[in-house]
Design an enzyme around this catalytic site. Structure first.
Site, PDB file in Angstrom:
ATOM      1  N   GLY A   1       0.811  -1.224   0.000  1.00 47.21           N
ATOM      2  CA  GLY A   1       0.000   0.000   0.000  1.00 47.21           C
ATOM      3  C   GLY A   1       0.840   1.267   0.000  1.00 47.21           C
ATOM      4  O   GLY A   1       2.042   1.229   0.270  1.00 47.21           O
TER       5      GLY A   1
ATOM      6  N   GLY B   1       6.053  -3.290   2.986  1.00 48.15           N
ATOM      7  CA  GLY B   1       5.655  -3.723   4.325  1.00 48.15           C
ATOM      8  C   GLY B   1       6.052  -5.150   4.664  1.00 48.15           C
ATOM      9  O   GLY B   1       6.977  -5.701   4.066  1.00 48.15           O
TER      10      GLY B   1
ATOM     11  N   THR C   1       5.586   0.869   6.574  1.00 48.51           N
ATOM     12  CA  THR C   1       4.249   0.608   7.111  1.00 48.51           C
ATOM     13  C   THR C   1       3.765   1.873   7.777  1.00 48.51           C
ATOM     14  O   THR C   1       4.377   2.356   8.726  1.00 48.51           O
ATOM     15  CB  THR C   1       4.213  -0.545   8.140  1.00 48.51           C
ATOM     16  OG1 THR C   1       3.077  -0.358   8.982  1.00 48.51           O
ATOM     17  CG2 THR C   1       5.437  -0.569   9.034  1.00 48.51           C
TER      18      THR C   1
ATOM     19  N   ASP D   1       1.251   2.141   9.525  1.00 52.30           N
ATOM     20  CA  ASP D   1       0.670   1.800  10.833  1.00 52.30           C
ATOM     21  C   ASP D   1       1.697   1.709  11.964  1.00 52.30           C
ATOM     22  O   ASP D   1       1.333   1.521  13.115  1.00 52.30           O
ATOM     23  CB  ASP D   1      -0.046   0.435  10.763  1.00 52.30           C
ATOM     24  CG  ASP D   1      -1.232   0.452   9.835  1.00 52.30           C
ATOM     25  OD1 ASP D   1      -1.640   1.550   9.423  1.00 52.30           O
ATOM     26  OD2 ASP D   1      -1.745  -0.639   9.525  1.00 52.30           O
TER      27      ASP D   1
ATOM     28  N   MET E   1      -6.129   4.711   9.983  1.00 51.30           N
ATOM     29  CA  MET E   1      -5.463   3.456   9.629  1.00 51.30           C
ATOM     30  C   MET E   1      -5.022   2.728  10.899  1.00 51.30           C
ATOM     31  O   MET E   1      -4.816   3.342  11.944  1.00 51.30           O
ATOM     32  CB  MET E   1      -4.231   3.714   8.757  1.00 51.30           C
ATOM     33  CG  MET E   1      -4.550   4.225   7.385  1.00 51.30           C
ATOM     34  SD  MET E   1      -4.816   5.979   7.434  1.00 51.30           S
ATOM     35  CE  MET E   1      -3.164   6.563   7.570  1.00 51.30           C
ATOM     36  N   GLY E   2      -4.821   1.425  10.745  1.00 48.47           N
ATOM     37  CA  GLY E   2      -4.383   0.588  11.866  1.00 48.47           C
ATOM     38  C   GLY E   2      -5.120  -0.734  11.825  1.00 48.47           C
ATOM     39  O   GLY E   2      -6.109  -0.926  12.532  1.00 48.47           O
ATOM     40  N   ARG E   3      -4.669  -1.625  10.924  1.00 44.61           N
ATOM     41  CA  ARG E   3      -5.356  -2.918  10.763  1.00 44.61           C
ATOM     42  C   ARG E   3      -5.209  -3.769  12.017  1.00 44.61           C
ATOM     43  O   ARG E   3      -6.147  -4.390  12.471  1.00 44.61           O
ATOM     44  CB  ARG E   3      -4.761  -3.687   9.581  1.00 44.61           C
ATOM     45  CG  ARG E   3      -5.105  -3.122   8.225  1.00 44.61           C
ATOM     46  CD  ARG E   3      -4.328  -3.850   7.142  1.00 44.61           C
ATOM     47  NE  ARG E   3      -4.669  -5.265   7.096  1.00 44.61           N
ATOM     48  CZ  ARG E   3      -5.674  -5.781   6.418  1.00 44.61           C
ATOM     49  NH1 ARG E   3      -6.433  -5.000   5.701  1.00 44.61           N
ATOM     50  NH2 ARG E   3      -5.912  -7.076   6.423  1.00 44.61           N
TER      51      ARG E   3
ATOM     52  N   GLU F   1      -8.970   1.227  12.106  1.00 47.92           N
ATOM     53  CA  GLU F   1      -9.802   0.378  11.222  1.00 47.92           C
ATOM     54  C   GLU F   1      -9.902  -1.077  11.675  1.00 47.92           C
ATOM     55  O   GLU F   1     -10.865  -1.770  11.351  1.00 47.92           O
ATOM     56  CB  GLU F   1      -9.275   0.424   9.781  1.00 47.92           C
ATOM     57  CG  GLU F   1      -7.864  -0.124   9.641  1.00 47.92           C
ATOM     58  CD  GLU F   1      -7.266   0.054   8.255  1.00 47.92           C
ATOM     59  OE1 GLU F   1      -7.965  -0.138   7.270  1.00 47.92           O
ATOM     60  OE2 GLU F   1      -6.066   0.367   8.194  1.00 47.92           O
TER      61      GLU F   1
ATOM     62  N   ILE G   1      -4.810  10.477   3.692  1.00 51.57           N
ATOM     63  CA  ILE G   1      -3.590  10.508   4.504  1.00 51.57           C
ATOM     64  C   ILE G   1      -2.470   9.735   3.799  1.00 51.57           C
ATOM     65  O   ILE G   1      -1.331  10.190   3.730  1.00 51.57           O
ATOM     66  CB  ILE G   1      -3.863   9.918   5.910  1.00 51.57           C
ATOM     67  CG1 ILE G   1      -4.813  10.842   6.685  1.00 51.57           C
ATOM     68  CG2 ILE G   1      -2.569   9.707   6.678  1.00 51.57           C
ATOM     69  CD1 ILE G   1      -5.232  10.325   8.048  1.00 51.57           C
TER      70      ILE G   1
HETATM   71  P1  ATP Z   1       1.225  -3.162   3.463  1.00 51.17           P
HETATM   72  O1  ATP Z   1       0.493  -4.311   4.078  1.00 51.17           O
HETATM   73  O2  ATP Z   1       1.842  -2.248   4.463  1.00 51.17           O
HETATM   74  O3  ATP Z   1       0.453  -2.427   2.435  1.00 51.17           O
HETATM   75  P2  ATP Z   1       2.845  -5.260   2.391  1.00 51.17           P
HETATM   76  O4  ATP Z   1       4.237  -5.297   1.860  1.00 51.17           O
HETATM   77  O5  ATP Z   1       2.596  -6.122   3.582  1.00 51.17           O
HETATM   78  O6  ATP Z   1       2.499  -3.749   2.659  1.00 51.17           O
HETATM   79  P3  ATP Z   1       1.338  -6.981   0.659  1.00 51.17           P
HETATM   80  O7  ATP Z   1       0.339  -6.651  -0.395  1.00 51.17           O
HETATM   81  O8  ATP Z   1       0.936  -7.931   1.726  1.00 51.17           O
HETATM   82  O9  ATP Z   1       1.812  -5.588   1.251  1.00 51.17           O
HETATM   83  O10 ATP Z   1       2.643  -7.588  -0.044  1.00 51.17           O
HETATM   84  C1  ATP Z   1       3.387  -6.850  -1.023  1.00 51.17           C
HETATM   85  C2  ATP Z   1       4.056  -7.787  -1.993  1.00 51.17           C
HETATM   86  O11 ATP Z   1       4.749  -8.808  -1.294  1.00 51.17           O
HETATM   87  C3  ATP Z   1       3.053  -8.481  -2.926  1.00 51.17           C
HETATM   88  O12 ATP Z   1       3.550  -8.393  -4.239  1.00 51.17           O
HETATM   89  C4  ATP Z   1       3.004  -9.905  -2.407  1.00 51.17           C
HETATM   90  O13 ATP Z   1       2.836 -10.847  -3.473  1.00 51.17           O
HETATM   91  C5  ATP Z   1       4.361 -10.090  -1.764  1.00 51.17           C
HETATM   92  N1  ATP Z   1       4.259 -11.008  -0.619  1.00 51.17           N
HETATM   93  C6  ATP Z   1       3.432 -10.899   0.442  1.00 51.17           C
HETATM   94  N2  ATP Z   1       3.604 -11.933   1.295  1.00 51.17           N
HETATM   95  C7  ATP Z   1       4.574 -12.716   0.756  1.00 51.17           C
HETATM   96  C8  ATP Z   1       5.213 -13.936   1.147  1.00 51.17           C
HETATM   97  N3  ATP Z   1       4.889 -14.563   2.280  1.00 51.17           N
HETATM   98  N4  ATP Z   1       6.147 -14.445   0.307  1.00 51.17           N
HETATM   99  C9  ATP Z   1       6.480 -13.827  -0.837  1.00 51.17           C
HETATM  100  N5  ATP Z   1       5.931 -12.669  -1.245  1.00 51.17           N
HETATM  101  C10 ATP Z   1       4.987 -12.116  -0.481  1.00 51.17           C
END
Ligand code: ATP
Ligand code: MG
Length: 477
Positions: free
Chosen positions: A96, A184, A213, A215, A258-260, A314, A372
């Site tokens: 995100g 994240g 992140t 959050d 925000m704040g999952r 949230e 935000i």
């Molecule tokens: P946020 O939750 O803060 O928005 P995030 O990095 O956690 O950020 P995600 O959408 O969960 O966001 O993951 C971002 C990218 O990381 C995606 O392209 C997803 O395919 C990849 N990803 C998530 N979890 C894994 C995992 N366990 N192994 C490999 N790739 C992953």
């Protein structure tokens, strides 16, 4: 997964070290750091960070030397494992949006080009899948010059689409040897898999994560970039809610932030604002009906004050909402559970309650989440993003890999991926910060009566010895 690198440090501390390219490529040559010719070198007394320098996760002072878990201190090293001409770096943003993404991109490009004279830097378009599905964006200092003044990410981002083999094939085919991954928890898990595959193939490629992140729910680090901006911007929504509430008979200004899983933004925004009468976060369960419940408190505040402001993270009250609605199994492209809008649900519950008790009430619901997330980072976050990016680049040039750069007790460090992804950082509702919030809002704790026997328990860290916490030293191997 390769086993975590843990070294017993002198004096009895444990160094949770990050991998280095020479762990699997022992014959790599080294070069003098070109920064010795940089103006910064001449002004700092000890510019290069000692390779033995560490940063404690928890500050434990002991008469016989350092104790506890330590990380490697970030910063420029005397020797580097890449020649400037040899470096072909790439940068990707995933997950995100968060204020500061463009600043990190800008500062990675600036650090690589100004400090280390790197000329080949690629932006990967649209998250992980961009490695194999989309075009790349060539980056240089001119292109990124004022991107920090814009929100979002100039590289684009996405969820889902992490295919380790295809990503590493693409890295190998393009001849990329430094990979900077901003994102994240999910992104850092993906980065860890990329590092493992690169190591398995024996490639001279440094893989570096920069944790993102909004959050502030990433463990170990002091705070995440964008958080400070988010708290500041949330004030505007809270102010608007307050104005609406004050201007209406029994007005309630209701703001969802925000704040999952972690309520840090809601907690700090509440503490900063002083206009908030009730802050609801995922870590602190609450209930609606009956004595000590939310409805009773709202009625009391409206009778006393004629208006009130509620801030809700949230992720708060999700369980309560799920019980009253059909089960929710929706997930996004990355497999994260899609949360239902608890703000809308709770607003309706409050409206229904006041209708039932026949009391006038005017509720205005404000959801500023996407506004935000989309703003540029503020001054404090810009400085922080700069330090994170500089540390990330110094580490890759020094041959470290499989790490995240982060601030621990005010010092830049290199943290192994598994420490960043193993758990979440949450508000501890038995800590003083939450107590301070309760004192400032005067809201109920929604907890049962206090168990005073807890106060008599000894600290689990160890014994108090000469006024310091004493944990047993680690025996050297
Ligand atoms: P946020 O939750 O803060 O928005 P995030 O990095 O956690 O950020 P995600 O959408 O969960 O966001 O993951 C971002 C990218 O990381 C995606 O392209 C997803 O395919 C990849 N990803 C998530 N979890 C894994 C995992 N366990 N192994 C490999 N790739 C992953
Ligand atoms: Mg996530």
């Amino acid at each position: 997964m390769s086993s975590p690198k843990i070294v017993n440090g002198p004096g009895g501390y444990i160094l949770q070290d990050v991998p280095h390219l020479i762990d699997y490529l022992p014959d790599l040559p080294t070069y003098p750091n070109p920064l010795k010719d940089n103006p910064a070198y001449s002004v700092v007394k000890q510019y290069f960070v000692d390779t033995e320098d560490t940063v404690p996760e928890k500050i434990i002072v002991h008469k016989d030397g350092p104790r506890g878990i330590h990380f490697r201190r970030a910063g420029p090293r005397q020797k580097v494992y890449f020649e400037s001409d040899e470096v072909h770096a790439c940068i990707v943003t995933c997950g995100g949006l968060c204020p500061g993404l463009n600043t990190v991109i800008r500062e990675l490009v600036s650090s690589l080009s100004y400090m280390y004279g790197v000329k080949r830097i690629l932006g990967i378009d649209g998250g992980y899948k961009g490695f194999y599905a989309k075009n790349t964006i060539p980056l240089n200092s001119k292109i990124v010059n004022d991107i920090h003044k814009r929100g979002g990410t100039i590289l684009g981002t996405s969820r889902g689409g992490h295919d380790t083999t295809k990503i590493v094939d693409s890295i190998q085919d393009r001849g990329i040897n430094q990979v900077y991954i901003i994102g994240g928890d999910g992104t850092q898990r993906g980065a860890s898999k990329i590092y493992e595959e690169i190591r398995r193939r024996g490639l001279k490629v440094a893989v570096v994560g920069i944790p993102k992140t909004i959050d502030n729910d990433i463990p170990v680090i002091d705070r995440s970039f964008g958080f400070d901006t988010a708290v500041e911007e949330a004030q505007r929504a809270i102010n608007a809610a307050h104005v609406e509430a004050e201007s209406n008979e029994n007005g309630i200004g209701f703001v969802k932030l925000m704040g999952r899983h972690s309520g840090f933004i809601a907690m700090y925004a509440t503490l900063a604002s002083r206009d908030v009468d009730c802050c609801l976060i995922p870590e602190s369960p609450f209930y609606l009906e009956g004595e000590g419940g939310l409805f009773e408190y709202i009625e009391k505040r409206l009778k006393e004050n004629g208006h009130m402001v509620i801030v809700l993270a949230e992720g708060a009250g999700q369980e309560m909402m799920s019980k009253s609605m059909e089960s929710n199994t929706l997930a996004d492209a990355s497999g994260n559970k899609v949360l239902k809008d608890v703000g809308l649900w709770l607003s309706q519950c409050i409206k229904d309650h006041f209708k039932k008790i026949k009391m006038v009430m005017n509720l205005k619901y404000i959801d500023p989440t996407y506004m935000i997330r989309a703003i540029p980072s503020n001054a404090a976050d810009n400085v922080y993003c700069t330090l994170l990016a500089q540390s990330a680049v110094h580490g890759a040039m020094a041959g470290y890999t499989g790490y995240t750069s982060g601030l621990v007790h005010g010092r830049q460090t290199y943290i192994p991926f598994y420490r960043i992804t193993e758990k979440q950082n949450n508000v501890v509702i038995t800590d003083r910060m939450w107590a301070r919030l309760l004192s400032s809002t005067n809201q109920p704790s929604f907890l049962g009566p206090k168990d005073t026997s807890e106060e008599e328990k000894e600290t689990p860290e160890g014994e108090i010895c000469n006024g310091v916490v004493d944990i047993p030293p680690v025996t050297k191997e």
